[in-house]
Design an enzyme around this catalytic site. Structure first.
Site, PDB file in Angstrom:
ATOM      1  N   GLN A 199      -3.487   5.149   4.940  1.00  0.00           N
ATOM      2  CA  GLN A 199      -2.573   5.572   5.990  1.00  0.00           C
ATOM      3  C   GLN A 199      -2.166   7.037   5.828  1.00  0.00           C
ATOM      4  O   GLN A 199      -2.103   7.793   6.798  1.00  0.00           O
ATOM      5  CB  GLN A 199      -1.336   4.678   5.973  1.00  0.00           C
ATOM      6  CG  GLN A 199      -0.350   4.939   7.109  1.00  0.00           C
ATOM      7  CD  GLN A 199       0.801   3.941   7.081  1.00  0.00           C
ATOM      8  OE1 GLN A 199       0.896   3.094   6.195  1.00  0.00           O
ATOM      9  NE2 GLN A 199       1.675   4.028   8.051  1.00  0.00           N
ATOM     10  N   ASP A 236       2.546  -7.368   8.446  1.00  0.00           N
ATOM     11  CA  ASP A 236       1.618  -6.321   8.872  1.00  0.00           C
ATOM     12  C   ASP A 236       1.103  -5.613   7.616  1.00  0.00           C
ATOM     13  O   ASP A 236       1.623  -4.573   7.211  1.00  0.00           O
ATOM     14  CB  ASP A 236       2.343  -5.345   9.803  1.00  0.00           C
ATOM     15  CG  ASP A 236       1.422  -4.279  10.348  1.00  0.00           C
ATOM     16  OD1 ASP A 236       0.239  -4.568  10.564  1.00  0.00           O
ATOM     17  OD2 ASP A 236       1.896  -3.141  10.571  1.00  0.00           O
ATOM     18  N   LYS A 262      -4.105  -0.251   9.022  1.00  0.00           N
ATOM     19  CA  LYS A 262      -3.361  -1.378   9.574  1.00  0.00           C
ATOM     20  C   LYS A 262      -4.257  -2.420  10.251  1.00  0.00           C
ATOM     21  O   LYS A 262      -3.839  -3.568  10.422  1.00  0.00           O
ATOM     22  CB  LYS A 262      -2.362  -0.872  10.632  1.00  0.00           C
ATOM     23  CG  LYS A 262      -1.315   0.095  10.105  1.00  0.00           C
ATOM     24  CD  LYS A 262      -0.160  -0.647   9.471  1.00  0.00           C
ATOM     25  CE  LYS A 262       1.001   0.291   9.216  1.00  0.00           C
ATOM     26  NZ  LYS A 262       2.188  -0.437   8.741  1.00  0.00           N
ATOM     27  N   ARG A 317      -1.474   1.928   2.151  1.00  0.00           N
ATOM     28  CA  ARG A 317      -0.689   3.164   2.218  1.00  0.00           C
ATOM     29  C   ARG A 317      -1.514   4.408   1.908  1.00  0.00           C
ATOM     30  O   ARG A 317      -1.242   5.484   2.472  1.00  0.00           O
ATOM     31  CB  ARG A 317       0.488   3.073   1.252  1.00  0.00           C
ATOM     32  CG  ARG A 317       1.432   1.911   1.497  1.00  0.00           C
ATOM     33  CD  ARG A 317       2.078   1.964   2.860  1.00  0.00           C
ATOM     34  NE  ARG A 317       3.061   0.886   3.023  1.00  0.00           N
ATOM     35  CZ  ARG A 317       3.684   0.617   4.153  1.00  0.00           C
ATOM     36  NH1 ARG A 317       3.414   1.321   5.243  1.00  0.00           N
ATOM     37  NH2 ARG A 317       4.556  -0.369   4.224  1.00  0.00           N
ATOM     38  N   GLU A 339       8.088  -8.489   8.975  1.00  0.00           N
ATOM     39  CA  GLU A 339       8.432  -8.288  10.379  1.00  0.00           C
ATOM     40  C   GLU A 339       8.644  -9.637  11.067  1.00  0.00           C
ATOM     41  O   GLU A 339       8.254 -10.689  10.547  1.00  0.00           O
ATOM     42  CB  GLU A 339       7.314  -7.533  11.114  1.00  0.00           C
ATOM     43  CG  GLU A 339       6.923  -6.215  10.472  1.00  0.00           C
ATOM     44  CD  GLU A 339       6.020  -5.373  11.361  1.00  0.00           C
ATOM     45  OE1 GLU A 339       6.046  -5.574  12.602  1.00  0.00           O
ATOM     46  OE2 GLU A 339       5.294  -4.516  10.821  1.00  0.00           O
ATOM     47  N   GLU A 370       4.417  -5.762   4.937  1.00  0.00           N
ATOM     48  CA  GLU A 370       5.535  -5.369   5.805  1.00  0.00           C
ATOM     49  C   GLU A 370       6.154  -6.629   6.399  1.00  0.00           C
ATOM     50  O   GLU A 370       5.468  -7.395   7.095  1.00  0.00           O
ATOM     51  CB  GLU A 370       5.081  -4.417   6.911  1.00  0.00           C
ATOM     52  CG  GLU A 370       4.716  -3.043   6.377  1.00  0.00           C
ATOM     53  CD  GLU A 370       4.585  -1.987   7.453  1.00  0.00           C
ATOM     54  OE1 GLU A 370       4.603  -0.797   7.117  1.00  0.00           O
ATOM     55  OE2 GLU A 370       4.465  -2.357   8.641  1.00  0.00           O
ATOM     56  N   GLU A 390       8.925   0.939  -0.182  1.00  0.00           N
ATOM     57  CA  GLU A 390      10.353   1.219  -0.334  1.00  0.00           C
ATOM     58  C   GLU A 390      10.868   0.770  -1.693  1.00  0.00           C
ATOM     59  O   GLU A 390      11.595   1.504  -2.374  1.00  0.00           O
ATOM     60  CB  GLU A 390      11.145   0.503   0.758  1.00  0.00           C
ATOM     61  CG  GLU A 390      10.790   0.909   2.166  1.00  0.00           C
ATOM     62  CD  GLU A 390      11.351  -0.088   3.163  1.00  0.00           C
ATOM     63  OE1 GLU A 390      12.561  -0.009   3.450  1.00  0.00           O
ATOM     64  OE2 GLU A 390      10.595  -0.956   3.635  1.00  0.00           O
ATOM     65  N   HIS A 434      14.112   0.699   7.177  1.00  0.00           N
ATOM     66  CA  HIS A 434      12.754   0.983   6.717  1.00  0.00           C
ATOM     67  C   HIS A 434      12.369   2.407   7.101  1.00  0.00           C
ATOM     68  O   HIS A 434      11.830   3.159   6.269  1.00  0.00           O
ATOM     69  CB  HIS A 434      11.779  -0.012   7.342  1.00  0.00           C
ATOM     70  CG  HIS A 434      10.335   0.306   7.080  1.00  0.00           C
ATOM     71  ND1 HIS A 434       9.747   0.167   5.847  1.00  0.00           N
ATOM     72  CD2 HIS A 434       9.359   0.775   7.914  1.00  0.00           C
ATOM     73  CE1 HIS A 434       8.472   0.520   5.922  1.00  0.00           C
ATOM     74  NE2 HIS A 434       8.209   0.894   7.166  1.00  0.00           N
ATOM     75  N   THR A 490      -3.438  -8.822   9.999  1.00  0.00           N
ATOM     76  CA  THR A 490      -2.028  -9.111  10.262  1.00  0.00           C
ATOM     77  C   THR A 490      -1.882 -10.621  10.171  1.00  0.00           C
ATOM     78  O   THR A 490      -2.673 -11.350  10.774  1.00  0.00           O
ATOM     79  CB  THR A 490      -1.591  -8.614  11.651  1.00  0.00           C
ATOM     80  OG1 THR A 490      -1.787  -7.204  11.734  1.00  0.00           O
ATOM     81  CG2 THR A 490      -0.120  -8.932  11.906  1.00  0.00           C
ATOM     82  N   ASP A 512       2.670  -3.114  17.711  1.00  0.00           N
ATOM     83  CA  ASP A 512       3.558  -3.081  16.546  1.00  0.00           C
ATOM     84  C   ASP A 512       4.596  -1.989  16.748  1.00  0.00           C
ATOM     85  O   ASP A 512       4.256  -0.811  16.920  1.00  0.00           O
ATOM     86  CB  ASP A 512       2.759  -2.816  15.276  1.00  0.00           C
ATOM     87  CG  ASP A 512       3.573  -3.110  14.025  1.00  0.00           C
ATOM     88  OD1 ASP A 512       4.475  -3.967  14.088  1.00  0.00           O
ATOM     89  OD2 ASP A 512       3.298  -2.498  12.987  1.00  0.00           O
TER      90      ASP A 512
END
Length: 445
Positions: free
Chosen positions: A248, A241, A261, A245, A209, A207, A382, A142, A265, A135
């Site tokens: 993390q 993904d 993570k 948070r 992607e 996420e 975000e 971002h 996925t 990844d």
């Protein structure tokens, strides 16, 4: 080169498959995947409208020969790794022959019709056995949006504009669109707490992607040159993904993402090939004045001129209440894929620059793709500014992060003037509650 434009991209070409025109999978797309027909084993297929063409049947037909037949044979099993390893030549030959057979002028329609199954009656699988998943962190907006939350005066770390940042992900937990997303358990420490606690993640996020599927690999110790890197890219998909948070924030220092993570996925089921994407190649956006020029091993003029993709990506949410009411999904954001700071070729060149070997069917994530404004951010971190500004849904519900029962949907289209738009198919998953923690081991007597 795998991005040559030929008659398979002709916007006037139409298929005798009635649902192909105007769909995500017109005759100009023909993406690759793996499916099981009713009561059958998994095998390779090609999407055309709302149907799937069975490549194992095509491989046994006298309508294919040479490299096209070789490609179909390689795609007749449970995964497409062997086909991707053949490279662009056989892929292109298969694409061209199938395009001829599916065009509305084809005299071979009666036989080819026997190779088709309705998608709605089939089960879709991961297209490849993924040996390794990497990844990247190539979405600069971002990186800036998140960096400003933690380092307002210096949102990007010094290395960001010099090197494609990435980490080694967990291939075993990659799942195809539609698989449930179980909320992970893990350690998290509240800002005002002295010690961590263990339990379900409270700040579950998405996420947005692109997934990058690797075709031919390279030998250990032999880097892929930037000028040849595009030939190692078989195609793209959508990739979510999923990210916890709160887990993390506690665990990522000093080595980076781990349990936050590795629990899941999600990828869309179809590989939109490099050949299908040829008309949608576009120039990589110029770096802002003052940004460093990449080192020579990461710089190629052809890649800069055509190494990006004209793709429109969007994120939608449908809460459990919305689905019960029959409400359409609510769009959280939409934006272009050109917001990547590094090209996929630069990612491949950097990944192998130290001698690492890639293999057919390996998967890259590009990193979260966001816009500089709020119209197309690719994560709730975000959009809600770290949970400080909730998002309102049409039902009156609000979200800072994902709740159990929420469905997240990624969508993507390739568009360019003078060509038929092509899509990626859905990349979706519904969040389900965390598993009960494993019981403590009994003490020895």
């Amino acid at each position: 080169m795998s991005h040559l434009i030929d008659d398979t991209h002709d916007p006037a070409r139409r298929s005798w498959v009635a649902t192909a025109h105007g769909s995500e999978f017109p005759i100009q797309n023909l993406p690759l995947g793996v499916f099981s027909p009713p009561g059958g084993r998994p095998r390779g297929g090609v999407a055309i409208g709302d149907m799937i063409l069975d490549l194992s049947l095509a491989a046994r037909s006298g309508l294919l020969a040479g490299p096209a037949k070789l490609a179909a044979e390689a795609a007749s099993g449970r995964e497409l790794n062997a086909l991707l390893g053949l490279g662009a030549g056989p892929r292109r030959a298969l694409r061209r022959r199938l395009s001829e057979l599916l065009t509305d002028r084809s005299p071979d329609r009666p036989e080819v019709e026997t190779w088709l199954y309705p998608t709605a009656r089939c089960e879709l699988h991961l297209p490849c056995a993924i040996g390794d998943y990497t990844d990247f962190y190539a979405g600069i907006h971002h990186a800036l949006n998140v960096g400003r939350q933690f380092r307002p005066d210096s949102p990007l770390l010094p290395n960001y504009k010099h090197v494609p940042i990435g980490y080694h992900g967990r291939a075993s937990s990659v799942r195809v669109s539609g698989a449930a997303v179980r909320r992970p358990n893990g350690q998290r420490r509240a800002p005002d707490a002295e010690a961590p606690t263990f339990g379900p993640a409270q700040r579950l996020d998405l996420e947005l992607e692109l997934g990058v599927w690797i075709g031919p690999g390279n030998a250990l110790g032999e880097p892929i040159a930037i000028g040849r890197a595009a030939d190692h890219i078989a195609g793209l998909c959508l990739l979510n993904d999923w990210s916890a948070r709160d887990l993390q924030a506690w665990e990522y220092q000093p080595l980076g993402p781990f349990l936050a993570k590795n629990f899941m996925t999600t990828v869309s089921p179809w590989i939109v090939t490099a050949e299908a994407l040829a008309p949608f190649r576009t120039a990589q956006p110029a770096r802002p004045a003052g940004d460093p020029r990449p080192l020579p091993y990461l710089w190629d003029e052809t890649d800069q001129a055509s190494g990006a993709f004209a793709l429109e990506l969007e994120v939608l949410i449908a809460s459990e209440q919305m689905r019960r009411r029959g409400s359409p999904p609510h769009r959280l954001g939409r934006g272009p894929a050109t917001n990547l700071y590094w090209t996929v070729a630069q990612m491949a060149a950097h990944h192998t620059s130290g001698g690492c070997d890639l293999r057919p069917g390996d998967l890259f994530g590009t990193g979260t793709i966001s816009t500089p404004d709020e119209a197309g951010v690719g994560s709730l971190l975000e959009l809600t500014r770290g949970g400080q500004r909730p998002v309102s849904l049409p039902t009156g519900e609000t979200r800072t992060f994902l709740q159990d029962g929420d469905e997240l949907i990624l969508a993507g289209w390739a568009r360019a003037e003078g060509y038929v738009p092509i899509g990626f198919g859905p990349c979706r998953g519904v969040v389900i509650p965390a598993a009960a923690p494993a019981p403590a081991a009994a003490c020895a007597p």
